[in-house]
Design a protein around this motif. Structure first.
Motif, PDB file in Angstrom:
ATOM      1  N   ALA A 265      33.740  63.673  48.447  1.00 53.36           N
ATOM      2  CA  ALA A 265      33.704  63.981  49.883  1.00 53.36           C
ATOM      3  C   ALA A 265      34.170  62.753  50.662  1.00 53.36           C
ATOM      4  O   ALA A 265      33.594  61.673  50.537  1.00 53.36           O
ATOM      5  CB  ALA A 265      32.290  64.377  50.291  1.00 53.36           C
ATOM      6  N   THR A 266      35.222  62.920  51.446  1.00 51.69           N
ATOM      7  CA  THR A 266      35.859  61.774  52.104  1.00 51.69           C
ATOM      8  C   THR A 266      34.909  61.012  53.020  1.00 51.69           C
ATOM      9  O   THR A 266      34.813  59.777  52.961  1.00 51.69           O
ATOM     10  CB  THR A 266      37.091  62.235  52.900  1.00 51.69           C
ATOM     11  OG1 THR A 266      37.960  62.979  52.049  1.00 51.69           O
ATOM     12  CG2 THR A 266      37.843  61.052  53.471  1.00 51.69           C
ATOM     13  N   ALA A 267      34.200  61.724  53.891  1.00 49.60           N
ATOM     14  CA  ALA A 267      33.337  61.051  54.869  1.00 49.60           C
ATOM     15  C   ALA A 267      32.254  60.217  54.188  1.00 49.60           C
ATOM     16  O   ALA A 267      32.008  59.067  54.557  1.00 49.60           O
ATOM     17  CB  ALA A 267      32.708  62.086  55.800  1.00 49.60           C
ATOM     18  N   SER A 338      41.804  64.758  55.094  1.00 49.41           N
ATOM     19  CA  SER A 338      41.234  65.812  54.263  1.00 49.41           C
ATOM     20  C   SER A 338      39.736  65.566  54.089  1.00 49.41           C
ATOM     21  O   SER A 338      39.283  64.424  54.067  1.00 49.41           O
ATOM     22  CB  SER A 338      41.918  65.838  52.894  1.00 49.41           C
ATOM     23  OG  SER A 338      41.240  66.702  52.013  1.00 49.41           O
ATOM     24  N   ASP A 339      38.978  66.649  53.945  1.00 50.91           N
ATOM     25  CA  ASP A 339      37.534  66.529  53.724  1.00 50.91           C
ATOM     26  C   ASP A 339      37.219  66.022  52.322  1.00 50.91           C
ATOM     27  O   ASP A 339      36.123  65.528  52.066  1.00 50.91           O
ATOM     28  CB  ASP A 339      36.841  67.876  53.922  1.00 50.91           C
ATOM     29  CG  ASP A 339      36.891  68.340  55.373  1.00 50.91           C
ATOM     30  OD1 ASP A 339      37.054  67.471  56.257  1.00 50.91           O
ATOM     31  OD2 ASP A 339      36.772  69.556  55.612  1.00 50.91           O
TER      32      ASP A 339
END
Length: 379
Positions: A265-267, A338-339
């Protein structure tokens, strides 16, 4: 010469034109901004430093034809500070008077006859949506070099093959490549251009968000560094000289086979890297250990401050311990849009590829790839 125009329209146009003016001009006149009211009642604001030109065309409420040259930075500061009322600009001898509501400024004019003529726009090559263009340039320009002693690494390479544009930039430690579609004037159009990275990034960002298309114009591409590229959209146009087209053979650097792949997950990944990097010195890497369904992030060692964090990950392949410059990793994660971030590895000492999301077709090449060199870990 005189004109009257809405304050917000003028302030935005002046700010856009002034952004390309040199901070330390080689001759004083290059710090000027040229304002012209044409015979057909158009107001043109322009700046040029022999490398980059910028011009905005506006429709004033009223005007009398004429040309004047004033300090661009000062005019930008003044127009930004004016109240929200119509602006009157009048040239009175060797001075220009700016009036807005109860505010009145007097500026000294500069010798307009000493100002260089703006270069003509090169022939139009094609068009692309301003938002798509701004996004793509932003993804690639982040990897362009900042060292002016290596000019070929400070540019963004633009390769055009028909309706496909490939943008690439590298500073030797990472490489960003983005493919996108555009609308060429000629279906079989081909060109290669090395555009100064900082100028391209500023221009794309300034032209983005208008909802209009950006027209790209090119001259003398692929041969020498004397070519020029131009961009125009919504009454704004800018040109810049091209760099020498020499550039590393970057396609051979992009691996096509991998021993492992991780989807994160990017965040969460970004926040974890930022936290762990708090104890990392500027050139100290962040270490990543991928195994099973988790990745362990670490920084600091020995007598220094240390940080450890564990994140869940979808991991497939051989376990791997790898380390990266945390700033380069964060800039890549910020660019993928992107997520889900996908990292693909070969070995711990060879470049990894960062892309966005899980592709629908696993065999397809992503339109954006960010190659990042690992930092060798001491055993």
């Amino acid at each position: 010469m005189m004109f009257r125009i809405d304050r917000d329209v003028l302030a935005e146009a002046v700010a856009w034109t002034a952004r390309s003016l040199p901070a330390r001009p080689s001759v004083p006149v290059l710090a000027g901004m040229r304002l012209e009211v044409t015979d057909d009642q158009q107001l043109k604001l322009s700046g040029f430093d022999y490398e980059v030109s910028a011009e905005v065309t506006l429709e004033p409420q009223s005007g009398e034809p004429g040309v004047v040259l004033v300090s661009g930075k000062l005019l930008a500061e003044i127009t930004r500070a004016l109240p929200a009322q119509p602006v009157d600009f009048v040239v009175d001898g060797a001075k220009a008077v700016v009036t807005c509501g109860s505010a009145r400024f007097t500026l000294l004019t500069m010798p307009v006859e000493d100002y260089p003529s703006l270069p003509a726009m090169p022939p139009a090559a094609g068009r692309i949506g301003s938002d798509v263009f701004a996004g793509a340039v932003g993804q690639v320009a982040v990897a362009a070099g900042k060292d002016d002693t290596l000019p070929m690494l400070t540019g963004v390479r633009m390769e055009i093959e028909g309706d496909t544009v490939t943008l690439a930039a590298t500073d030797r430690y990472r490489l960003a490549v983005r493919e996108l579609k555009w609308h060429p004037e000629q279906p079989d159009f081909q060109a290669i251009a090395m555009v100064p990275g900082r100028t391209l990034a500023d221009t794309a960002k300034a032209l983005g968000g208008t909802g209009a298309e950006v027209e790209i114009a090119l001259s003398s591409v692929g041969g020498t560094g004397e070519g020029m590229i131009g961009f125009s959209s919504a009454g704004r146009r800018t040109t810049t000289r091209l760099l020498d087209p020499e550039f590393p053979k970057y396609r051979s650097l992009l691996p096509t086979e991998f021993s492992a792949r991780a989807d994160i997950a990017t965040a969460s990944f970004v926040e974890a890297v930022k936290r762990v990097a708090l104890v990392a010195e500027r050139n100290t890497p962040v270490r990543l250990a991928f195994r099973g369904d988790e990745v362990v992030l670490e920084a600091g060692s020995g007598d220094e401050a240390q940080a450890v964090e564990v994140l869940p990950v979808e991991f497939d392949g051989d376990e791997i311990n790898i380390a990266f410059n945390h700033q380069f990793l964060l800039e890549g994660l910020g660019a993928i849009d992107s997520d889900v971030a996908r990292l693909q590895f070969t070995t711990a000492t060879k470049p990894a590829i960062l892309t966005g999301g899980k592709p629908v077709d696993e065999g397809a090449t992503p339109d954006y790839r960010y190659l990042i060199m690992p930092i060798r870990l001491s055993s």
